[in-house]
Design a protein around this motif. Sequence first.
Motif, PDB file in Angstrom:
ATOM      1  N   GLY A 252       0.793  -1.215   0.000  1.00 17.24           N
ATOM      2  CA  GLY A 252       0.000   0.000   0.000  1.00 17.24           C
ATOM      3  C   GLY A 252       0.834   1.277   0.000  1.00 17.24           C
ATOM      4  O   GLY A 252       0.295   2.359   0.169  1.00 17.24           O
ATOM      5  N   TYR A 253       2.125   1.129  -0.188  1.00 19.33           N
ATOM      6  CA  TYR A 253       2.964   2.327  -0.226  1.00 19.33           C
ATOM      7  C   TYR A 253       3.125   2.833  -1.652  1.00 19.33           C
ATOM      8  O   TYR A 253       3.402   2.060  -2.555  1.00 19.33           O
ATOM      9  N   ASP A 254       2.965   4.119  -1.815  1.00 22.15           N
ATOM     10  CA  ASP A 254       3.234   4.723  -3.106  1.00 22.15           C
ATOM     11  C   ASP A 254       4.710   5.059  -3.200  1.00 22.15           C
ATOM     12  O   ASP A 254       5.423   5.040  -2.197  1.00 22.15           O
ATOM     13  N   LEU A 255       5.139   5.368  -4.393  1.00 21.36           N
ATOM     14  CA  LEU A 255       6.549   5.686  -4.604  1.00 21.36           C
ATOM     15  C   LEU A 255       6.643   7.037  -5.281  1.00 21.36           C
ATOM     16  O   LEU A 255       6.131   7.241  -6.383  1.00 21.36           O
ATOM     17  N   THR A 256       7.263   7.964  -4.608  1.00 24.18           N
ATOM     18  CA  THR A 256       7.460   9.287  -5.182  1.00 24.18           C
ATOM     19  C   THR A 256       8.883   9.372  -5.700  1.00 24.18           C
ATOM     20  O   THR A 256       9.842   9.127  -4.971  1.00 24.18           O
ATOM     21  N   LEU A 257       8.977   9.679  -6.970  1.00 25.08           N
ATOM     22  CA  LEU A 257      10.271   9.659  -7.623  1.00 25.08           C
ATOM     23  C   LEU A 257      10.923  11.034  -7.629  1.00 25.08           C
ATOM     24  O   LEU A 257      10.331  12.005  -8.100  1.00 25.08           O
ATOM     25  N   TYR A 258      12.116  11.110  -7.104  1.00 23.20           N
ATOM     26  CA  TYR A 258      12.869  12.352  -7.175  1.00 23.20           C
ATOM     27  C   TYR A 258      14.081  12.112  -8.057  1.00 23.20           C
ATOM     28  O   TYR A 258      15.052  11.480  -7.644  1.00 23.20           O
ATOM     29  N   ASP A 259      13.968  12.577  -9.272  1.00 22.87           N
ATOM     30  CA  ASP A 259      15.018  12.331 -10.253  1.00 22.87           C
ATOM     31  C   ASP A 259      16.076  13.426 -10.128  1.00 22.87           C
ATOM     32  O   ASP A 259      15.832  14.593 -10.414  1.00 22.87           O
ATOM     33  N   LEU A 260      17.235  13.022  -9.693  1.00 21.41           N
ATOM     34  CA  LEU A 260      18.301  13.976  -9.427  1.00 21.41           C
ATOM     35  C   LEU A 260      19.081  14.306 -10.687  1.00 21.41           C
ATOM     36  O   LEU A 260      19.599  13.428 -11.362  1.00 21.41           O
ATOM     37  N   THR A 261      19.164  15.572 -10.998  1.00 17.30           N
ATOM     38  CA  THR A 261      19.954  15.963 -12.162  1.00 17.30           C
ATOM     39  C   THR A 261      21.188  16.713 -11.678  1.00 17.30           C
ATOM     40  O   THR A 261      21.424  16.824 -10.489  1.00 17.30           O
TER      41      THR A 261
END
Lengths: 370, 370
Positions: B89-98
């Motif tokens: 039930g956990y969502d995944l928030t993506l932080y794409d590092l540039t």
Amino acid sequence: MAGIDDVARRAGVSATTVSRALSGRGRVSEKTRERVRRVADELGYVASATAASLATGQTMSVGVLVSLTGRWYFATVLDGIAARLAPHGYDLTLYDLTDDAAQRQLLFETSLRRGRVDGILALTVTLSDDEIDALLGLGLPVVGLGTPSPRVPALRVDDRAVARAAVAHLLALGHRRIAHIGNSKGPGAGCDVPTQRHDGFVEAMTDAGVPCPVFVQTDFTVADGRRATLELLQREEPPTAIFAASDELAFGAIFAARERGLRVPDDLSIVGVDGHEMGELFGLTTIDQFPRRQGERAAEHMLALLTATDDPTPPAAPPATVPVVPARVPDISTTVPVIPARVPAISATVLSEPLPFELVTRTSTAPPAE
Amino acid sequence: MAGIDDVARRAGVSATTVSRALSGRGRVSEKTRERVRRVADELGYVASATAASLATGQTMSVGVLVSLTGRWYFATVLDGIAARLAPHGYDLTLYDLTDDAAQRQLLFETSLRRGRVDGILALTVTLSDDEIDALLGLGLPVVGLGTPSPRVPALRVDDRAVARAAVAHLLALGHRRIAHIGNSKGPGAGCDVPTQRHDGFVEAMTDAGVPCPVFVQTDFTVADGRRATLELLQREEPPTAIFAASDELAFGAIFAARERGLRVPDDLSIVGVDGHEMGELFGLTTIDQFPRRQGERAAEHMLALLTATDDPTPPAAPPATVPVVPARVPDISTTVPVIPARVPAISATVLSEPLPFELVTRTSTAPPAE
DNA sequence: CTGAAAGCGCTTACAG
DNA sequence: CTGAAAGCGCTTACAG
């Protein structure tokens, strides 16, 4: 973590004013705004996304439906999306679609319905009719990228044209025994990307006087491309050229040719689709569809939908291509100011003009040997 | 969208009871629970993630810090993480590092501080000291996967051992002129993955009596691997073997050798690291580190931290390896029941035992020609 | 330009 | 086992 009241107290104003000063919404004297900003910085205060979401109804997050499993194309598109979303203060929630039925059900019936995102970007994934229903029933803007269903408004390249361009290139070189490998479920099976490419292939071949061209159905990995090609090469009349529905399939085809002792392009010409970063090293001729740019455009389109002020006069022309939000990078030091959004109804099924593609000729294609 | 009050009214109970019935927290008679469930299904009610988050203080979402840009390894790890998170039930928030400084600042000073996630998974990305400070200052559990800083608790393979295993393989074949290509910023520059591999390489070579082995620093793409190898091959004493710090670099090396008319492995042996899906087709000998499994384990570890009831007696043994949450897939039909969590203090810098790796011998390595 | 108060939609002691 | 009420931390009419 400091809360809005801490900032208010220390700045000698009300929470209302803090909210206004930091969000940029509503009038605040420049002097007050300055002070509030300074205090917020000192305290390291950033408004809670959760609380703000509940109050505004906006989550400042976009959901992306994708099937990551090893596919280079999707990772690249995703990268493009993330790059465009971040500067506008939007987070990206990743929903990785698998084949697992239970997980998909959980996703469509629960996760997606929890209201955690303001809109959904559906990358090319095969969705059942029920899943499309669920998606559209969310009441959120949905933007597809090459999506399978005509019911989902989508940005897409003209995949029949892509296929025709690839085949035209091979025909022009003098090939006639051209085979296609891809993941179409069969002729006319739908409007999904693989089928469009397949249909475009058949059209082009038919036009050229080869009514029943050879097609091998397969999954989309390099290994699958190899297998399909090996199979083709041991037929009685092996093809002199292969049009692969993706660059990864094409890489597989190159490996297969090599294994059989065939030279590329002398004994076998190969064309792919995508613009894979390794294409140049393989010398692969391909139809580049600029995947990263596709991701950026999909994100831009979504942003345009999300930040559209609900203009009383619905724009006759659909939100169209790119113009989108000006590159208004929010004030980094504090909270992200955001144009309040009301979700507009989405009209068009196919958005704006098709996405661009381009034939990139390299060394995997040449006239047939004989 | 139906709200909790709609369900309550229609089921003839209070919102309190609806909440309890659907979440699985607190006592509710089986009969009532049944009825509430049914009504919720009829109405298509799912509790708002936002409202629930605000009330509970848990977001049911995990943030992942990653630099997607085209790297196969990260996409694969990410896939593993997503696969493990979703069923819980956990969502995944993506932080794409540039590399963009402004974007990174926005990320660390604002996005991450908005309280949208319960924990952060930091994949191997190079973070500055300030960024590490920001990360640790969040007050959230942070789990790294092969992370650069000793200050971040991380799951990791023993990268020096990885390098030694690769070099040992080449030495055993009789090679002495072994070069290394990778992204170490130089000997002893830090404890980041590329440097560890570099140091392990130097150690192994030194032990074998080659004190100053050749190293070429480069980025991590296939094209970089090719360039670095071309450079190596035109030196006075070209290497007979190359240890590449990733499979993609190794692919580049293979292309370079081919370009120079060298046969692999006869004229040049090549070893990579990762277990890339295309490795088999390239015939690449490599150190497989099972990236997908790494992602799964990182996710499992995070879940263990997040669902750990705050036991008054802090466990003497650190959360350790896998045991984690039992595969308790939540009741799909309605809301996800969740064990209430209190974030426990994380103690250890290096978690549990190192992650496994394995030498996979294929056809890119053989004894040197002469 | 500024603030007090209501409200966003849940969950959770507290009381029964 | 069940419910009324307070509270999570913001934002936003409304009033001044």
